[in-house]
Design an enzyme around this catalytic site. Structure first.
Site, PDB file in Angstrom:
ATOM      1  N   GLY A  11       0.858  -1.198   0.000  1.00 12.50           N
ATOM      2  CA  GLY A  11       0.000   0.000   0.000  1.00 12.50           C
ATOM      3  C   GLY A  11       0.884   1.235   0.000  1.00 12.50           C
ATOM      4  O   GLY A  11       0.503   2.277   0.505  1.00 12.50           O
ATOM      5  N   GLY A  14      -0.472   4.551  -1.280  1.00  9.75           N
ATOM      6  CA  GLY A  14      -1.747   5.007  -0.700  1.00  9.75           C
ATOM      7  C   GLY A  14      -1.614   6.252   0.170  1.00  9.75           C
ATOM      8  O   GLY A  14      -0.518   6.804   0.368  1.00  9.75           O
ATOM      9  N   ASP A  15      -2.758   6.652   0.702  1.00 12.96           N
ATOM     10  CA  ASP A  15      -2.860   7.886   1.474  1.00 12.96           C
ATOM     11  C   ASP A  15      -2.003   7.837   2.750  1.00 12.96           C
ATOM     12  O   ASP A  15      -1.261   8.779   3.045  1.00 12.96           O
ATOM     13  CB  ASP A  15      -4.344   8.088   1.839  1.00 12.96           C
ATOM     14  CG  ASP A  15      -4.556   9.315   2.679  1.00 12.96           C
ATOM     15  OD1 ASP A  15      -4.358  10.410   2.138  1.00 12.96           O
ATOM     16  OD2 ASP A  15      -4.898   9.173   3.862  1.00 12.96           O
ATOM     17  N   HIS A 158      -2.774   3.992  16.180  1.00 16.39           N
ATOM     18  CA  HIS A 158      -1.902   5.178  16.145  1.00 16.39           C
ATOM     19  C   HIS A 158      -2.207   6.147  17.289  1.00 16.39           C
ATOM     20  O   HIS A 158      -1.376   6.989  17.614  1.00 16.39           O
ATOM     21  CB  HIS A 158      -1.952   5.868  14.786  1.00 16.39           C
ATOM     22  CG  HIS A 158      -3.221   6.601  14.521  1.00 16.39           C
ATOM     23  ND1 HIS A 158      -4.318   5.998  13.985  1.00 16.39           N
ATOM     24  CD2 HIS A 158      -3.568   7.889  14.741  1.00 16.39           C
ATOM     25  CE1 HIS A 158      -5.290   6.888  13.881  1.00 16.39           C
ATOM     26  NE2 HIS A 158      -4.870   8.050  14.337  1.00 16.39           N
ATOM     27  N   LYS A 162       0.366   8.946  20.313  1.00 18.12           N
ATOM     28  CA  LYS A 162       0.150  10.356  20.665  1.00 18.12           C
ATOM     29  C   LYS A 162       0.685  10.628  22.073  1.00 18.12           C
ATOM     30  O   LYS A 162       0.280   9.966  23.031  1.00 18.12           O
ATOM     31  CB  LYS A 162      -1.349  10.699  20.611  1.00 18.12           C
ATOM     32  CG  LYS A 162      -1.935  10.667  19.203  1.00 18.12           C
ATOM     33  CD  LYS A 162      -3.440  10.906  19.266  1.00 18.12           C
ATOM     34  CE  LYS A 162      -4.100  10.679  17.931  1.00 18.12           C
ATOM     35  NZ  LYS A 162      -4.106  11.834  17.045  1.00 18.12           N
ATOM     36  N   GLU A 196     -15.704  14.561  16.248  1.00 22.33           N
ATOM     37  CA  GLU A 196     -15.136  15.105  15.001  1.00 22.33           C
ATOM     38  C   GLU A 196     -16.132  16.045  14.353  1.00 22.33           C
ATOM     39  O   GLU A 196     -17.345  15.789  14.392  1.00 22.33           O
ATOM     40  CB  GLU A 196     -14.849  13.973  14.014  1.00 22.33           C
ATOM     41  CG  GLU A 196     -13.710  13.083  14.407  1.00 22.33           C
ATOM     42  CD  GLU A 196     -13.482  12.017  13.341  1.00 22.33           C
ATOM     43  OE1 GLU A 196     -12.782  12.309  12.359  1.00 22.33           O
ATOM     44  OE2 GLU A 196     -14.013  10.915  13.486  1.00 22.33           O
ATOM     45  N   HIS A 220      -9.352   2.754  19.542  1.00 17.83           N
ATOM     46  CA  HIS A 220      -8.825   3.945  20.214  1.00 17.83           C
ATOM     47  C   HIS A 220      -9.440   4.187  21.596  1.00 17.83           C
ATOM     48  O   HIS A 220      -8.731   4.413  22.569  1.00 17.83           O
ATOM     49  CB  HIS A 220      -9.057   5.192  19.352  1.00 17.83           C
ATOM     50  CG  HIS A 220      -8.583   5.048  17.942  1.00 17.83           C
ATOM     51  ND1 HIS A 220      -7.399   4.446  17.618  1.00 17.83           N
ATOM     52  CD2 HIS A 220      -9.128   5.436  16.764  1.00 17.83           C
ATOM     53  CE1 HIS A 220      -7.229   4.468  16.297  1.00 17.83           C
ATOM     54  NE2 HIS A 220      -8.276   5.064  15.763  1.00 17.83           N
ATOM     55  N   LYS A 308     -19.156  11.666  14.104  1.00 24.88           N
ATOM     56  CA  LYS A 308     -18.766  12.568  13.011  1.00 24.88           C
ATOM     57  C   LYS A 308     -19.787  13.678  12.845  1.00 24.88           C
ATOM     58  O   LYS A 308     -20.926  13.533  13.261  1.00 24.88           O
ATOM     59  CB  LYS A 308     -18.664  11.779  11.710  1.00 24.88           C
ATOM     60  CG  LYS A 308     -17.441  10.881  11.675  1.00 24.88           C
ATOM     61  CD  LYS A 308     -17.163  10.426  10.259  1.00 24.88           C
ATOM     62  CE  LYS A 308     -15.852   9.683  10.160  1.00 24.88           C
ATOM     63  NZ  LYS A 308     -14.678  10.521  10.377  1.00 24.88           N
TER      64      LYS A 308
HETATM   65  N1  LIG Z   1      -5.096   7.167   5.636  1.00 23.38           N
HETATM   66  C1  LIG Z   1      -5.004   7.295   6.938  1.00 23.38           C
HETATM   67  O1  LIG Z   1      -4.825   8.388   7.491  1.00 23.38           O
HETATM   68  C2  LIG Z   1      -5.084   6.080   7.837  1.00 23.38           C
HETATM   69  C3  LIG Z   1      -5.087   6.263   9.244  1.00 23.38           C
HETATM   70  C4  LIG Z   1      -5.118   5.138  10.063  1.00 23.38           C
HETATM   71  C5  LIG Z   1      -5.164   3.881   9.493  1.00 23.38           C
HETATM   72  N2  LIG Z   1      -5.190   3.724   8.117  1.00 23.38           N
HETATM   73  C6  LIG Z   1      -5.219   2.367   7.568  1.00 23.38           C
HETATM   74  O2  LIG Z   1      -4.146   2.200   6.649  1.00 23.38           O
HETATM   75  C7  LIG Z   1      -4.525   1.326   5.607  1.00 23.38           C
HETATM   76  C8  LIG Z   1      -4.326   2.030   4.273  1.00 23.38           C
HETATM   77  O3  LIG Z   1      -5.171   3.169   4.231  1.00 23.38           O
HETATM   78  P1  LIG Z   1      -5.035   4.318   3.119  1.00 23.38           P
HETATM   79  O4  LIG Z   1      -5.894   5.429   3.578  1.00 23.38           O
HETATM   80  O5  LIG Z   1      -3.622   4.569   2.796  1.00 23.38           O
HETATM   81  O6  LIG Z   1      -5.755   3.611   1.854  1.00 23.38           O
HETATM   82  P2  LIG Z   1      -5.638   4.000   0.312  1.00 23.38           P
HETATM   83  O7  LIG Z   1      -5.220   5.406   0.131  1.00 23.38           O
HETATM   84  O8  LIG Z   1      -6.900   3.538  -0.309  1.00 23.38           O
HETATM   85  O9  LIG Z   1      -4.441   3.111  -0.192  1.00 23.38           O
HETATM   86  C9  LIG Z   1      -4.578   1.741  -0.383  1.00 23.38           C
HETATM   87  C10 LIG Z   1      -3.264   1.171  -0.884  1.00 23.38           C
HETATM   88  O10 LIG Z   1      -3.448  -0.210  -1.110  1.00 23.38           O
HETATM   89  C11 LIG Z   1      -2.929  -0.534  -2.391  1.00 23.38           C
HETATM   90  N3  LIG Z   1      -3.682  -1.638  -2.960  1.00 23.38           N
HETATM   91  C12 LIG Z   1      -5.016  -1.745  -3.163  1.00 23.38           C
HETATM   92  N4  LIG Z   1      -5.306  -2.919  -3.726  1.00 23.38           N
HETATM   93  C13 LIG Z   1      -4.128  -3.560  -3.921  1.00 23.38           C
HETATM   94  C14 LIG Z   1      -3.766  -4.808  -4.455  1.00 23.38           C
HETATM   95  N5  LIG Z   1      -4.673  -5.675  -4.932  1.00 23.38           N
HETATM   96  N6  LIG Z   1      -2.452  -5.148  -4.483  1.00 23.38           N
HETATM   97  C15 LIG Z   1      -1.523  -4.294  -4.015  1.00 23.38           C
HETATM   98  N7  LIG Z   1      -1.795  -3.103  -3.474  1.00 23.38           N
HETATM   99  C16 LIG Z   1      -3.096  -2.737  -3.431  1.00 23.38           C
HETATM  100  C17 LIG Z   1      -3.091   0.736  -3.216  1.00 23.38           C
HETATM  101  O11 LIG Z   1      -2.077   0.772  -4.190  1.00 23.38           O
HETATM  102  P3  LIG Z   1      -2.314   0.574  -5.777  1.00 23.38           P
HETATM  103  O12 LIG Z   1      -3.612   1.214  -6.117  1.00 23.38           O
HETATM  104  O13 LIG Z   1      -1.100   1.238  -6.347  1.00 23.38           O
HETATM  105  O14 LIG Z   1      -2.306  -0.897  -5.970  1.00 23.38           O
HETATM  106  C18 LIG Z   1      -2.776   1.793  -2.180  1.00 23.38           C
HETATM  107  O15 LIG Z   1      -1.403   1.987  -2.090  1.00 23.38           O
HETATM  108  C19 LIG Z   1      -5.974   0.926   5.900  1.00 23.38           C
HETATM  109  O16 LIG Z   1      -5.962  -0.258   6.643  1.00 23.38           O
HETATM  110  C20 LIG Z   1      -6.474   2.074   6.774  1.00 23.38           C
HETATM  111  O17 LIG Z   1      -7.535   1.680   7.598  1.00 23.38           O
HETATM  112  C21 LIG Z   1      -5.154   4.809   7.284  1.00 23.38           C
END
Ligand SMILES: NC(=O)c1ccc[n+]([C@@H]2O[C@H](COP(=O)([O-])OP(=O)(O)OC[C@H]3O[C@@H](n4cnc5c(N)ncnc54)[C@H](OP(=O)(O)O)[C@@H]3O)[C@@H](O)[C@H]2O)c1
Length: 452
Positions: A11, A14-15, A158, A162, A196, A220, A308
């Site tokens: 990932g 991703g975000d 996470h 904090k 939130e 949390h 929210k």
């Molecule tokens: N964003 C936050 O602030 C945050 C905070 C706390 C926890 N989290 C957790 O972190 C995790 C990721 O969240 P995110 O917000 O980063 O999600 P996201 O932006 O949707 O990113 C998802 C990632 O997964 C990859 N992915 C999706 N399908 C795939 C596949 N079949 N094979 C390989 N890679 C794949 C995507 O890459 P490609 O499209 O390039 O394949 C992308 O890099 C989740 O479990 C979320 O609950 C996120």
């Protein structure tokens, strides 16, 4: 001599990776805190999402950064990963699952079998949400334990990164004055709020599958509650600290599915369905009343709420002490307010103690509330900075152990089951403090929600 380290971020396009992980890795490299870091692999399907972005970090991260195309579900893609690992003898491998949660199991399975022929030291970091309910969390733990030992597994919450939350333990256990009053004899109730202002904000498909109970309470809020309620650990050591949290979670009074409505309230903000664009049974607000049936806390309600599109963004714990005896209030002609202890986690990072003092008119007039405050804000590290440093050091204190993850699901499981039985969800106005049912939950006990 410590081993060199390589991060593999599933990932990696991703975000989370972009907003948190790369900035933290870059900062730690710049500060010379990650001298062992030899490689950071971003794994994903679409390099274009990251190509230009990563250049902004300059040389320090670019020098070690690589993109490795990999679809989690395609076994053949793991051959490329294996070839990279072959080129990293004696390197500690840190696999970070920043993937959509429905891919965790598949990633663990394919990664686990790829790693079988390697003897490198390794760690695996799993983002939240850890499972969708008790059964899926157990399955996830089972899959992880097929390939990794508990010492190699870092389940992230996470919030524990904090500083104001870690500070709950410091304040409680580094000051002699609190221990004697931190119990049912002096404390009337404890309130944990995580409110939130924002709504779905581009996370609709994730949030609607999860809802407030899974997104906030199971992890949390129960973690904050554990820090507030746990006994002093025998040692500030990862296992001893987590043993104490496990005891708290084990002592939280369980309720059956038929009792849920007495303890839990949900809500959904008006306009959610329109924003989502389809029907939904997901809650955007939860309020809970929990009891911890042990010697320290018996009879003290812990009120938790989160939601929210509420009136303000605020995350805090308010410890409400008992009122002074009534006859003192009768002499003064008014009841002094209860003492309160505040741990503010957001928007500020503060600890504040509220107490009553004589007003200028003299000590026989109604006392006024005053407070003493310590602001923790300046220069606090970002949560992910602390957690990534801990992963590298191998310190698991701030990570969720297997038994903790399952106990927390055990507590919310009857609520999930009760809510699955019924479609109607009380609505609340955006910009309010949630549904009126949440007020009733606490007011029927003769108390009210407090925000400080
Ligand atoms: N964003 C936050 O602030 C945050 C905070 C706390 C926890 N989290 C957790 O972190 C995790 C990721 O969240 P995110 O917000 O980063 O999600 P996201 O932006 O949707 O990113 C998802 C990632 O997964 C990859 N992915 C999706 N399908 C795939 C596949 N079949 N094979 C390989 N890679 C794949 C995507 O890459 P490609 O499209 O390039 O394949 C992308 O890099 C989740 O479990 C979320 O609950 C996120």
């Amino acid at each position: 001599m410590t081993n060199p380290i390589a991060f593999f971020i599933f990932g990696g396009t991703g975000d989370l990776a972009r907003r948190k992980l790369y900035p933290v890795l870059s900062k730690l490299l710049k500060e010379g805190k990650l001298k062992e870091l030899k490689a950071v692999y971003a794994l994903g399907r679409s390099e274009e999402k990251i190509r230009d972005y990563i250049t902004r970090f300059g040389d320090n991260l670019l020098k070690v950064f690589r993109f490795l195309p990999l679809d989690v579900s395609k076994k053949e893609n793991y051959r490329k990963l294996a070839r990279e690992i072959e080129s990293l003898p004696d390197t500690e491998l840190i696999f970070y699952l920043a993937l959509p949660p429905q891919l965790f199991e598949q990633a663990i399975l394919n990664l686990g079998s790829t790693l079988r022929r390697f003897s490198n030291p390794r760690k695996i970091v799993v983002e939240k949400p850890f499972g969708f309910d008790l059964e899926s969390a157990k399955r996830l733990n089972f899959q992880l334990k097929r390939y990794f030992t508990e010492k190699e597994i870092y389940r992230i919450d996470h919030f524990l990164g904090k500083a104001p939350i870690q500070n709950i333990l410091s304040v409680r256990f580094s000051n002699y004055i609190f221990e004697g009053i931190w119990n049912k004899n002096f404390i009337d109730n404890i309130q944990i709020s995580a409110l939130e202002e924002i709504g779905l904000e581009g996370r609709a498909s994730y949030y609607d599958r999860v809802g407030a109970l899974r997104d906030m309470v199971q992890n949390h809020l129960l973690q904050i509650l554990s820090f507030i309620a746990m006994e002093p650990p025998a040692l500030m050591d990862p296992e001893r600290v987590r043993d104490e949290k496990v005891k708290v979670l084990s002592s939280i009074r369980r309720f059956s599915v038929s009792e849920v409505d007495r303890y839990a309230v949900r809500g959904r903000y008006r306009g959610y369905i329109e924003e989502l664009g389809r029907e939904s049974r997901t809650e955007t607000f939860v309020a809970l009343k929990l009891f911890i049936d042990n010697f320290r806390w018996e009879g003290v309600p812990f009120y938790l709420r989160t939601g929210k599109r509420l009136k303000e963004k605020i995350t805090q714990v308010v410890v409400v002490f008992k009122e002074v005896p009534g006859n003192f209030g009768r002499i003064l002609g008014c009841m002094p307010a209860s003492n309160k202890f505040l741990f503010e986690i957001a928007p500020g990072s503060r600890v504040r103690f509220f107490f009553e003092m004589a007003p200028p008119e003299g000590f026989l007039a109604c006392p006024v509330e005053r407070s003493m405050e310590i602001d923790l804000s300046p220069n606090l590290p970002e949560a992910y900075e602390t957690l990534i440093e801990d992963i590298v050091k191998g310190d698991q204190t701030l990570f969720i152990r297997e038994d903790e993850s399952e106990l927390a699901w055990e507590i919310v499981q009857p609520i999930l089951e009760r809510w699955a039985q019924e479609d109607s969800i009380p609505e609340y106005e955006p910009g309010s403090y949630g549904p009126k049912e949440a007020d009733k939950l606490i007011e029927s006990d003769g108390r009210r929600w407090i925000l400080l």
